[in-house]
Enzyme design. Structure first.
Site, PDB file in Angstrom:
ATOM      1  N   GLU A 153       0.876  -1.185   0.000  1.00  0.00           N
ATOM      2  CA  GLU A 153       0.000   0.000   0.000  1.00  0.00           C
ATOM      3  C   GLU A 153       0.907   1.227   0.000  1.00  0.00           C
ATOM      4  OE1 GLU A 153      -3.246   1.022  -0.322  1.00  0.00           O
ATOM      5  OE2 GLU A 153      -2.312   2.994  -0.051  1.00  0.00           O
TER       6      GLU A 153
ATOM      7  N   CYS B 148     -12.234   4.243   0.692  1.00  0.00           N
ATOM      8  CA  CYS B 148     -13.446   4.198   1.522  1.00  0.00           C
ATOM      9  C   CYS B 148     -13.184   4.721   2.930  1.00  0.00           C
ATOM     10  CB  CYS B 148     -13.981   2.775   1.559  1.00  0.00           C
ATOM     11  SG  CYS B 148     -15.439   2.616   2.591  1.00  0.00           S
TER      12      CYS B 148
ATOM     13  N   CYS C 175     -16.351   6.728   1.671  1.00  0.00           N
ATOM     14  CA  CYS C 175     -17.593   6.427   2.410  1.00  0.00           C
ATOM     15  C   CYS C 175     -17.571   6.890   3.863  1.00  0.00           C
ATOM     16  CB  CYS C 175     -17.862   4.920   2.430  1.00  0.00           C
ATOM     17  SG  CYS C 175     -17.060   3.939   1.172  1.00  0.00           S
TER      18      CYS C 175
ATOM     19  N   LYS D 155     -17.013  10.735   4.597  1.00  0.00           N
ATOM     20  CA  LYS D 155     -18.191  11.377   3.992  1.00  0.00           C
ATOM     21  C   LYS D 155     -19.398  11.250   4.907  1.00  0.00           C
ATOM     22  CE  LYS D 155     -20.798   8.858   1.753  1.00  0.00           C
ATOM     23  NZ  LYS D 155     -20.914   8.340   0.448  1.00  0.00           N
TER      24      LYS D 155
ATOM     25  N   GLY E 204     -23.540  16.088 -11.008  1.00  0.00           N
ATOM     26  CA  GLY E 204     -24.785  15.688 -10.343  1.00  0.00           C
ATOM     27  C   GLY E 204     -24.802  14.210 -10.008  1.00  0.00           C
TER      28      GLY E 204
ATOM     29  N   TYR F 281     -23.459  10.877  -7.468  1.00  0.00           N
ATOM     30  CA  TYR F 281     -23.716  10.738  -6.043  1.00  0.00           C
ATOM     31  C   TYR F 281     -22.751  11.547  -5.179  1.00  0.00           C
ATOM     32  CZ  TYR F 281     -20.040   7.262  -4.957  1.00  0.00           C
ATOM     33  OH  TYR F 281     -18.847   6.629  -4.739  1.00  0.00           O
TER      34      TYR F 281
ATOM     35  N   GLU G  99     -24.037  14.365  -2.542  1.00  0.00           N
ATOM     36  CA  GLU G  99     -23.749  14.187  -1.114  1.00  0.00           C
ATOM     37  C   GLU G  99     -23.032  15.404  -0.541  1.00  0.00           C
ATOM     38  OE1 GLU G  99     -23.463   9.315  -0.967  1.00  0.00           O
ATOM     39  OE2 GLU G  99     -21.619  10.424  -1.242  1.00  0.00           O
TER      40      GLU G  99
ATOM     41  N   THR H 247     -17.814  -0.127  -2.165  1.00  0.00           N
ATOM     42  CA  THR H 247     -17.003  -0.881  -1.212  1.00  0.00           C
ATOM     43  C   THR H 247     -17.476  -2.333  -1.020  1.00  0.00           C
ATOM     44  OG1 THR H 247     -16.124   1.009  -0.093  1.00  0.00           O
ATOM     45  CG2 THR H 247     -16.364  -0.965   1.241  1.00  0.00           C
TER      46      THR H 247
ATOM     47  N   ALA I 251     -26.756   3.097  -2.016  1.00  0.00           N
ATOM     48  CA  ALA I 251     -27.325   4.249  -1.329  1.00  0.00           C
ATOM     49  C   ALA I 251     -26.618   5.516  -1.766  1.00  0.00           C
ATOM     50  CB  ALA I 251     -27.173   4.083   0.181  1.00  0.00           C
TER      51      ALA I 251
ATOM     52  N   HIS J 168     -45.179  -0.513  13.434  1.00  0.00           N
ATOM     53  CA  HIS J 168     -45.857   0.763  13.514  1.00  0.00           C
ATOM     54  C   HIS J 168     -45.429   1.540  14.756  1.00  0.00           C
ATOM     55  CE1 HIS J 168     -49.128   3.505  12.653  1.00  0.00           C
ATOM     56  NE2 HIS J 168     -49.482   3.453  13.932  1.00  0.00           N
TER      57      HIS J 168
ATOM     58  N   GLU K  40     -43.018   0.736   7.231  1.00  0.00           N
ATOM     59  CA  GLU K  40     -44.242  -0.074   7.120  1.00  0.00           C
ATOM     60  C   GLU K  40     -44.996   0.247   5.833  1.00  0.00           C
ATOM     61  OE1 GLU K  40     -47.463   0.683   9.970  1.00  0.00           O
ATOM     62  OE2 GLU K  40     -46.557   2.614  10.430  1.00  0.00           O
TER      63      GLU K  40
HETATM   64  C1  LIG Z   1     -16.128  10.551  -1.916  1.00  0.00           C
HETATM   65  C2  LIG Z   1     -16.445   9.072  -2.043  1.00  0.00           C
HETATM   66  C3  LIG Z   1     -17.514   8.543  -1.363  1.00  0.00           C
HETATM   67  C4  LIG Z   1     -17.809   7.188  -1.473  1.00  0.00           C
HETATM   68  N1  LIG Z   1     -18.887   6.708  -0.798  1.00  0.00           N
HETATM   69  C5  LIG Z   1     -19.204   5.400  -0.894  1.00  0.00           C
HETATM   70  C6  LIG Z   1     -20.286   4.857  -0.160  1.00  0.00           C
HETATM   71  O1  LIG Z   1     -20.986   5.571   0.553  1.00  0.00           O
HETATM   72  N2  LIG Z   1     -20.546   3.538  -0.275  1.00  0.00           N
HETATM   73  C7  LIG Z   1     -19.788   2.715  -1.063  1.00  0.00           C
HETATM   74  O2  LIG Z   1     -20.052   1.515  -1.120  1.00  0.00           O
HETATM   75  N3  LIG Z   1     -18.757   3.206  -1.792  1.00  0.00           N
HETATM   76  C8  LIG Z   1     -18.442   4.514  -1.711  1.00  0.00           C
HETATM   77  N4  LIG Z   1     -17.374   5.006  -2.417  1.00  0.00           N
HETATM   78  C9  LIG Z   1     -16.634   4.103  -3.306  1.00  0.00           C
HETATM   79  C10 LIG Z   1     -15.624   3.266  -2.520  1.00  0.00           C
HETATM   80  O3  LIG Z   1     -14.786   4.126  -1.783  1.00  0.00           O
HETATM   81  C11 LIG Z   1     -14.811   2.405  -3.484  1.00  0.00           C
HETATM   82  O4  LIG Z   1     -15.675   1.625  -4.270  1.00  0.00           O
HETATM   83  C12 LIG Z   1     -13.839   1.484  -2.744  1.00  0.00           C
HETATM   84  O5  LIG Z   1     -12.964   2.224  -1.926  1.00  0.00           O
HETATM   85  C13 LIG Z   1     -13.050   0.644  -3.748  1.00  0.00           C
HETATM   86  O6  LIG Z   1     -12.079  -0.113  -3.080  1.00  0.00           O
HETATM   87  P1  LIG Z   1     -10.744  -0.575  -3.840  1.00  0.00           P
HETATM   88  O7  LIG Z   1     -10.027  -1.438  -2.880  1.00  0.00           O
HETATM   89  O8  LIG Z   1     -11.077  -1.102  -5.171  1.00  0.00           O
HETATM   90  O9  LIG Z   1      -9.931   0.765  -4.092  1.00  0.00           O
HETATM   91  P2  LIG Z   1      -9.347   1.812  -3.046  1.00  0.00           P
HETATM   92  O10 LIG Z   1     -10.121   1.830  -1.795  1.00  0.00           O
HETATM   93  O11 LIG Z   1      -9.198   3.082  -3.810  1.00  0.00           O
HETATM   94  O12 LIG Z   1      -7.921   1.223  -2.673  1.00  0.00           O
HETATM   95  C14 LIG Z   1      -6.868   1.184  -3.581  1.00  0.00           C
HETATM   96  C15 LIG Z   1      -5.577   1.368  -2.823  1.00  0.00           C
HETATM   97  O13 LIG Z   1      -4.489   1.031  -3.669  1.00  0.00           O
HETATM   98  C16 LIG Z   1      -3.417   1.906  -3.374  1.00  0.00           C
HETATM   99  N5  LIG Z   1      -2.534   1.885  -4.547  1.00  0.00           N
HETATM  100  C17 LIG Z   1      -2.800   2.356  -5.781  1.00  0.00           C
HETATM  101  N6  LIG Z   1      -1.758   2.114  -6.616  1.00  0.00           N
HETATM  102  C18 LIG Z   1      -0.820   1.461  -5.872  1.00  0.00           C
HETATM  103  C19 LIG Z   1       0.479   0.923  -6.167  1.00  0.00           C
HETATM  104  N7  LIG Z   1       0.987   1.002  -7.394  1.00  0.00           N
HETATM  105  N8  LIG Z   1       1.173   0.332  -5.151  1.00  0.00           N
HETATM  106  C20 LIG Z   1       0.663   0.244  -3.888  1.00  0.00           C
HETATM  107  N9  LIG Z   1      -0.566   0.745  -3.576  1.00  0.00           N
HETATM  108  C21 LIG Z   1      -1.288   1.322  -4.556  1.00  0.00           C
HETATM  109  C22 LIG Z   1      -4.080   3.229  -3.110  1.00  0.00           C
HETATM  110  O14 LIG Z   1      -3.251   4.074  -2.321  1.00  0.00           O
HETATM  111  C23 LIG Z   1      -5.345   2.794  -2.365  1.00  0.00           C
HETATM  112  O15 LIG Z   1      -5.160   2.826  -0.952  1.00  0.00           O
HETATM  113  C24 LIG Z   1     -17.034   6.355  -2.305  1.00  0.00           C
HETATM  114  C25 LIG Z   1     -15.932   6.888  -3.001  1.00  0.00           C
HETATM  115  C26 LIG Z   1     -15.655   8.232  -2.876  1.00  0.00           C
HETATM  116  C27 LIG Z   1     -14.480   8.799  -3.625  1.00  0.00           C
END
Ligand SMILES: Cc1cc2nc3c(=O)[nH]c(=O)nc-3n(C[C@H](O)[C@H](O)[C@H](O)COP(=O)(O)OP(=O)(O)OC[C@H]3O[C@@H](n4cnc5c(N)ncnc54)[C@H](O)[C@@H]3O)c2cc1C
Length: 453
Positions: free
Chosen positions: A32, A40, A45, A48, A172, A174, A178, A307, A337, A429, A434
């Site tokens: 990482e 997230c 998420c 936020k 416009g 999500y 939000e 997520t 959501a 209720h 409901e």
């Molecule tokens: C503002 C916002 C609000 C959101 N709200 C929601 C919500 O309410 N509900 C929901 O379900 N989803 C929400 N999401 C979406 C959700 O955050 C993502 O779908 C989820 O985080 C995807 O997970 P992931 O593991 O695929 O990617 P990420 O969580 O983006 O993780 C990828 C990781 O890889 C690391 N990385 C990248 N390249 C490299 C590399 N070359 N070497 C080492 N590490 C690397 C990055 O640093 C990062 O930490 C939201 C997203 C945003 C931006």
């Protein structure tokens, strides 16, 4: 080989995959480059939702007066909110790291990139692995307009030093919707600019209409059918020129105009991994890339960027490869959501996607609380049932607690519930929920309006 599995990216998808695979006894490494828990936990998420809570508390303070509380809505202290949020996120980062350590995964706090299909450079170290999972997520992008560098994106919104007095949010989708709720709820003059007639393209039309009303009721100024043309700095102020030829003076321009997969600098070509035009890694139903021993999961595949989908995919890949439990993740009927104020939740198809003859039930009402608080807020619920099988095809809600309610109803829908099943369920209720089991009067039949038009 150094590892049975190496995971690139410690976000929702990568951490789950590494943890479960290590739990199955595989020799696992995970890299990482920035923060454990990924988007997230750190800039998505979780923070936020804390900010949505903050905005809602201000409104609750106003609403409480109707119930006899002699309280006034005082000032909001933005730095205090950000510090509390950061403290909680630091705790979550630790938990993610601890879970990985406990499972026995080897941790690398570094950037990883492919040297070839079995070799990675991880922070300058050469590492080989039998199988590799790419879980690098995505990042927000700005449109290419003059002055775009004067704007922020969602990553920055979580670390602003102060609440701006005036905010212009472009997009416009999500995230735009939000943050409009957050900024307006905390007291900023908030404009939402989007190129469609309604926000939240792809969602059910009634929900979109209801949301536009709710945004306006919360004081958000809507600029429909509008795109940004340029941004210019005028001292501390930004002048945002719009396609309707108006110029909006604001303190903050916030682009919520989309995200792209994180693939730059990953060396995918060195491993022979195929990507789509926007960088999304192409995968088959087992989440394998064009190179069979390399997998891609989560947002980097740009399919359903949520997520729970990312974690489900990470878990499925780990179970399939090392748990002797091969399985696929279905993206059908995934509930989602939007944490607007009030929130939206939905599962299944929209009315526009429903087959001819489908039965539609809609109800719109003032939630009990607001009959006394006086807040002009409506709840909207919709059920769509198949004409022949009676199965529920879509459930949509705009209103307080919608995500909590729809999560339960998604189980019913996944289990194949019919409208008759909803009808014979006894309600709780007095609740808003409901209403979903007392929707007796059919509002319309899909296709009928067209026939009658
Ligand atoms: C503002 C916002 C609000 C959101 N709200 C929601 C919500 O309410 N509900 C929901 O379900 N989803 C929400 N999401 C979406 C959700 O955050 C993502 O779908 C989820 O985080 C995807 O997970 P992931 O593991 O695929 O990617 P990420 O969580 O983006 O993780 C990828 C990781 O890889 C690391 N990385 C990248 N390249 C490299 C590399 N070359 N070497 C080492 N590490 C690397 C990055 O640093 C990062 O930490 C939201 C997203 C945003 C931006």
């Amino acid at each position: 080989m150094d590892f049975d599995l190496f995971v690139i990216g410690g976000g929702s998808a990568g951490v789950r995959c590494a943890r479960i695979a290590a739990g199955h006894g595989a020799r696992v490494g995970i890299a990482e480059q920035r923060f454990w828990g990924g988007t997230c936990v750190n800039i998505g998420c979780v923070p936020k939702k804390f900010m949505v809570f903050a905005a809602e508390y201000g409104m609750s303070a106003e609403d409480a007066r109707g119930f006899g509380w002699d309280i006034a809505r005082g000032a909001h202290h933005w730095p205090q909110l950000i510090a509390a949020k950061d403290k909680e996120i630091a705790r979550l980062n630790e938990i993610y790291l601890r879970l990985l350590n406990q499972a026995g995964a080897q941790i690398f706090e570094a950037k990883a990139r492919f040297i070839d299909a079995h070799t990675l450079d991880v922070g300058g170290e050469r590492i080989t692995a039998e199988r590799i999972v790419v879980a690098t997520g995505g990042h927000p992008v700005r449109p290419d307009i003059p002055g775009a560098e004067l704007s922020i994106v969602s990553d920055d919104a979580f670390y602003l030093p102060a609440l701006p007095k005036r905010v212009a949010i472009i997009g416009g989708g999500y995230i735009g919707v939000e943050f409009a709720g957050i900024f307006a709820g905390l007291g900023a003059e908030t404009h939402l600019i989007y190129r469609q007639p309604l926000p939240l393209r792809g969602f059910d039309e009634d929900i979109r209409l209801g949301l536009a009303d709710a945004l306006q009721a919360n004081g958000v100024v809507l600029h429909r059918d509008t795109t940004p043309e340029s941004i210019a700095a005028e001292g501390e102020e930004k002048a945002l020129a719009l396609s309707d030829l108006s110029v909006l003076g604001t303190d903050l321009v916030f682009f919520a105009t989309g995200r792209v997969p994180n693939v730059t600098g990953l060396g995918l070509e060195a491993a022979g991994i195929k990507v789509a035009e926007n960088g999304a890694i192409a995968v088959n139903e087992d989440l394998a890339t064009s190179v069979p021993h390399i997998y891609a999961i989560g947002d980097v595949t740009d399919r359903l960027n949520l997520t729970p989908v990312a974690t489900a995919e990470g878990h499925a890949v780990a179970d399939s490869l090392f748990g002797n439990r091969p399985r696929k993740v279905s993206l059908a009927n995934v509930p989602t959501a939007v944490f607007s104020i009030p929130p939206i939740a939905t599962v299944g198809i929209t009315e526009a996607e429903a087959p001819q003859g489908a039965r539609v039930f809609v109800t719109r009402f003032t939630p009990m609380r607001h009959n006394i608080s006086g807040r002009p807020r409506k709840t909207l619920m919709k059920l769509i049932a198949d004409a022949t099988t009676d199965k529920i095809l879509g459930i949509h809600m705009l209103g307080e607690d919608a995500p909590e309610i729809i999560q339960g109803l998604a189980v019913a829908m996944t289990a194949g519930a019919t409208k008759a099943d909803f009808d014979r369920t006894i309600g709780i209720h007095p609740t808003a929920a409901e209403e979903f089991v007392t929707l007796r009067t059919q509002t319309r039949i899909v296709g009928d309006e067209i026939a009658g038009a």
